[in-house]
Design a protein around this motif. Structure first.
Motif, PDB file in Angstrom:
ATOM      1  N   TYR A 288       0.832  -1.206   0.000  1.00 58.50           N
ATOM      2  CA  TYR A 288       0.000   0.000   0.000  1.00 58.50           C
ATOM      3  C   TYR A 288       0.865   1.255   0.000  1.00 58.50           C
ATOM      4  CZ  TYR A 288      -3.808   3.186   1.313  1.00 58.50           C
ATOM      5  OH  TYR A 288      -4.735   4.209   1.349  1.00 58.50           O
ATOM      6  N   ARG A 289       2.038   1.175   0.615  1.00 57.62           N
ATOM      7  CA  ARG A 289       2.910   2.350   0.670  1.00 57.62           C
ATOM      8  C   ARG A 289       3.274   2.827  -0.727  1.00 57.62           C
ATOM      9  NH1 ARG A 289       7.392   3.877   5.069  1.00 57.62           N
ATOM     10  NH2 ARG A 289       7.786   5.983   4.298  1.00 57.62           N
ATOM     11  N   LYS A 290       3.463   1.900  -1.646  1.00 65.44           N
ATOM     12  CA  LYS A 290       3.810   2.276  -3.015  1.00 65.44           C
ATOM     13  C   LYS A 290       2.688   3.071  -3.677  1.00 65.44           C
ATOM     14  CE  LYS A 290       6.647  -1.880  -3.381  1.00 65.44           C
ATOM     15  NZ  LYS A 290       6.780  -3.228  -3.961  1.00 65.44           N
ATOM     16  N   LYS A 291       1.490   2.968  -3.120  1.00 62.67           N
ATOM     17  CA  LYS A 291       0.355   3.693  -3.690  1.00 62.67           C
ATOM     18  C   LYS A 291       0.264   5.122  -3.158  1.00 62.67           C
ATOM     19  CE  LYS A 291      -4.667   3.435  -4.303  1.00 62.67           C
ATOM     20  NZ  LYS A 291      -4.587   3.612  -5.770  1.00 62.67           N
ATOM     21  N   TRP A 292       0.556   5.312  -1.858  1.00 62.30           N
ATOM     22  CA  TRP A 292       0.337   6.637  -1.278  1.00 62.30           C
ATOM     23  C   TRP A 292       1.612   7.463  -1.084  1.00 62.30           C
ATOM     24  CZ3 TRP A 292       2.799   7.833   3.238  1.00 62.30           C
ATOM     25  CH2 TRP A 292       3.169   6.777   4.076  1.00 62.30           C
ATOM     26  N   ASP A 293       2.781   6.806  -1.031  1.00 63.41           N
ATOM     27  CA  ASP A 293       4.041   7.514  -0.771  1.00 63.41           C
ATOM     28  C   ASP A 293       4.704   7.863  -2.102  1.00 63.41           C
ATOM     29  OD1 ASP A 293       6.464   8.480   0.027  1.00 63.41           O
ATOM     30  OD2 ASP A 293       7.007   6.772   1.295  1.00 63.41           O
ATOM     31  N   SER A 294       4.552   9.092  -2.533  1.00 62.48           N
ATOM     32  CA  SER A 294       5.086   9.519  -3.834  1.00 62.48           C
ATOM     33  C   SER A 294       6.610   9.649  -3.823  1.00 62.48           C
ATOM     34  CB  SER A 294       4.466  10.861  -4.245  1.00 62.48           C
ATOM     35  OG  SER A 294       4.721  11.846  -3.261  1.00 62.48           O
ATOM     36  N   ASN A 295       7.222   9.609  -2.639  1.00 61.43           N
ATOM     37  CA  ASN A 295       8.678   9.716  -2.556  1.00 61.43           C
ATOM     38  C   ASN A 295       9.378   8.363  -2.585  1.00 61.43           C
ATOM     39  OD1 ASN A 295       8.819  12.568  -2.380  1.00 61.43           O
ATOM     40  ND2 ASN A 295       8.219  12.467  -0.235  1.00 61.43           N
ATOM     41  N   VAL A 296       8.632   7.278  -2.502  1.00 56.02           N
ATOM     42  CA  VAL A 296       9.258   5.964  -2.478  1.00 56.02           C
ATOM     43  C   VAL A 296       9.722   5.582  -3.887  1.00 56.02           C
ATOM     44  CG1 VAL A 296       7.111   4.651  -2.804  1.00 56.02           C
ATOM     45  CG2 VAL A 296       9.051   3.575  -1.682  1.00 56.02           C
ATOM     46  N   ILE A 297      10.937   5.103  -3.994  1.00 55.28           N
ATOM     47  CA  ILE A 297      11.461   4.575  -5.250  1.00 55.28           C
ATOM     48  C   ILE A 297      11.361   3.060  -5.252  1.00 55.28           C
ATOM     49  CG2 ILE A 297      13.525   4.344  -6.699  1.00 55.28           C
ATOM     50  CD1 ILE A 297      14.450   7.053  -5.590  1.00 55.28           C
ATOM     51  N   GLU A 298      11.726   2.470  -4.120  1.00 53.72           N
ATOM     52  CA  GLU A 298      11.691   1.016  -3.983  1.00 53.72           C
ATOM     53  C   GLU A 298      11.608   0.676  -2.503  1.00 53.72           C
ATOM     54  OE1 GLU A 298      14.298  -2.836  -5.585  1.00 53.72           O
ATOM     55  OE2 GLU A 298      15.136  -0.807  -5.645  1.00 53.72           O
ATOM     56  N   THR A 299      10.771  -0.292  -2.142  1.00 52.66           N
ATOM     57  CA  THR A 299      10.700  -0.747  -0.764  1.00 52.66           C
ATOM     58  C   THR A 299      10.288  -2.215  -0.738  1.00 52.66           C
ATOM     59  OG1 THR A 299       9.761  -0.350   1.440  1.00 52.66           O
ATOM     60  CG2 THR A 299       8.303   0.036  -0.436  1.00 52.66           C
ATOM     61  N   TYR A 300      10.929  -2.994   0.121  1.00 55.59           N
ATOM     62  CA  TYR A 300      10.582  -4.404   0.246  1.00 55.59           C
ATOM     63  C   TYR A 300      11.142  -4.952   1.554  1.00 55.59           C
ATOM     64  CZ  TYR A 300      15.300  -4.733  -1.769  1.00 55.59           C
ATOM     65  OH  TYR A 300      16.646  -4.564  -2.030  1.00 55.59           O
ATOM     66  N   ASP A 301      10.555  -6.064   2.000  1.00 51.32           N
ATOM     67  CA  ASP A 301      11.025  -6.762   3.185  1.00 51.32           C
ATOM     68  C   ASP A 301      12.119  -7.744   2.787  1.00 51.32           C
ATOM     69  OD1 ASP A 301       9.085  -5.452   4.770  1.00 51.32           O
ATOM     70  OD2 ASP A 301       7.576  -6.946   4.220  1.00 51.32           O
ATOM     71  N   ILE A 302      13.177  -7.824   3.594  1.00 52.51           N
ATOM     72  CA  ILE A 302      14.311  -8.698   3.312  1.00 52.51           C
ATOM     73  C   ILE A 302      14.182 -10.031   4.034  1.00 52.51           C
ATOM     74  CG2 ILE A 302      16.800  -8.963   3.632  1.00 52.51           C
ATOM     75  CD1 ILE A 302      17.022  -5.910   3.239  1.00 52.51           C
TER      76      ILE A 302
ATOM     77  N   LYS B 257       0.643  14.124   7.164  1.00 57.05           N
ATOM     78  CA  LYS B 257      -0.696  14.309   6.588  1.00 57.05           C
ATOM     79  C   LYS B 257      -0.995  13.248   5.535  1.00 57.05           C
ATOM     80  CE  LYS B 257      -2.229  18.433   5.727  1.00 57.05           C
ATOM     81  NZ  LYS B 257      -2.332  19.807   5.180  1.00 57.05           N
ATOM     82  N   LYS B 258       0.034  12.837   4.779  1.00 55.54           N
ATOM     83  CA  LYS B 258      -0.147  11.780   3.787  1.00 55.54           C
ATOM     84  C   LYS B 258      -0.526  10.464   4.455  1.00 55.54           C
ATOM     85  CE  LYS B 258       2.962  13.327   0.074  1.00 55.54           C
ATOM     86  NZ  LYS B 258       4.161  12.951  -0.699  1.00 55.54           N
TER      87      LYS B 258
END
Length: 287
Positions: A98-112, A220-221
């Motif tokens: 869901y973060r990839k949908k609302w966080d416009s600053n994210v380039i890449e995120t994942y659990d290791i 706020k986001k």
């Protein structure tokens, strides 16, 4: 265990926060502990409903100036989230899809990988205002339900399979924490603490913008994301919440022996202090 007490600052007109908020320690293992230095923080300013706190011992004006001078200064914020239950906001903070949908600053995120039922290691890369270089983190994250309240804490670690990348500056989270405190069944207050070393000499205008605008707008986001999460989740694996149901966690196991604390002085330190603000473009999403 975490202290459940709260503190009243005479300058905050009755605003209250939990004791751990004023002095947070993250253990090197999965244990979380609250240390209550309950005398040095108060309201500095409010932006769009987000309250930004500074050290009360030096006064609100001096605290604001101190926060602007140093990118390593702790930043503490809070926002009341009407119509977002605490459990829902807790899900928002955990759900990387869901973060990839609302966080416009994210380039890449994942659990290791996972350490325990309530601790894991993850990767996050985020977009900095141009022409600054983008930053990334590898962090150990721990979480703890506290009745109707929830806490999430992370700090940077080194993982041998995820060294610094050439296309990012590896930044360091010295300590970052969220506390979601229930305000009845239909609302909550989100508390946020962050102390990050961006690894570099940043222009004063960048530090000021982060202090005054970027962090409050991120809060706020998160609130707005909480308002929309239930509808989104109903269409995207509604029963899948490994942060709530550990048996759903299929991440590979990680041993603490594989990890070590990420010390800032072992990383590249770049000088971006000469970059002028008029050479940059900062969108509404970034600022």
């Amino acid at each position: 265990m975490l202290a459940a007490q709260s503190w009243h600052c005479p300058q905050c007109q009755g605003s209250r926060a939990p004791a751990w908020w004023y002095g947070l320690h993250v253990g090197q293992e999965e244990e979380l502990a609250g240390i209550g230095d309950t005398s040095t923080w108060c309201l500095v300013h409010t932006l769009g409903g987000v309250q930004c706190l500074g050290q009360w011992s030096c006064g609100p004006v001096e605290a604001a100036e101190k926060a602007m001078r140093s990118p390593l200064h702790e930043r503490r914020l809070r926002i009341a989230c009407k119509d977002v239950p605490a459990a829902t906001l807790y899900d928002v903070l955990h759900d990387t899809h869901y973060r990839k949908k609302w966080d416009s600053n994210v380039i890449e995120t994942y659990d290791i990988g996972r350490l325990t039922a309530n601790a894991d290691v993850g990767y996050y890369a985020w977009k900095c205002p141009s022409p600054l270089k983008n930053r990334d983190f590898v962090t150990l994250r721990s979480w703890l339900p506290l009745g109707n309240d929830y806490m999430i804490i992370n700090y940077s670690v080194k993982h041998p399979k995820y060294p610094p990348r050439k296309d990012f500056v590896r930044a360091v989270s010295l300590q970052t924490g969220y506390l979601v405190r229930a305000n009845g069944p239909h609302g909550c207050t989100l508390y946020y603490l962050t102390q990050v070393d961006p690894r570099g000499s940043l222009p004063k205008w960048v530090v000021n913008k982060v202090s005054q605008f970027v962090a409050p707008k991120a809060m706020k986001k998160i609130y707005k994301a909480g308002l929309k999460y239930r509808e989104w989740k109903q269409k995207h694996e509604p029963g899948f919440k490994p942060w709530v149901y550990p048996e759903q966690n299929m991440l590979p196991s990680i041993s603490l022996a594989e990890l070590s604390l990420q010390h800032a002085d072992s990383l590249e330190n770049i000088d971006e202090s000469g970059l002028a603000e008029d050479r940059t473009h900062i969108s509404d999403d970034e600022a």
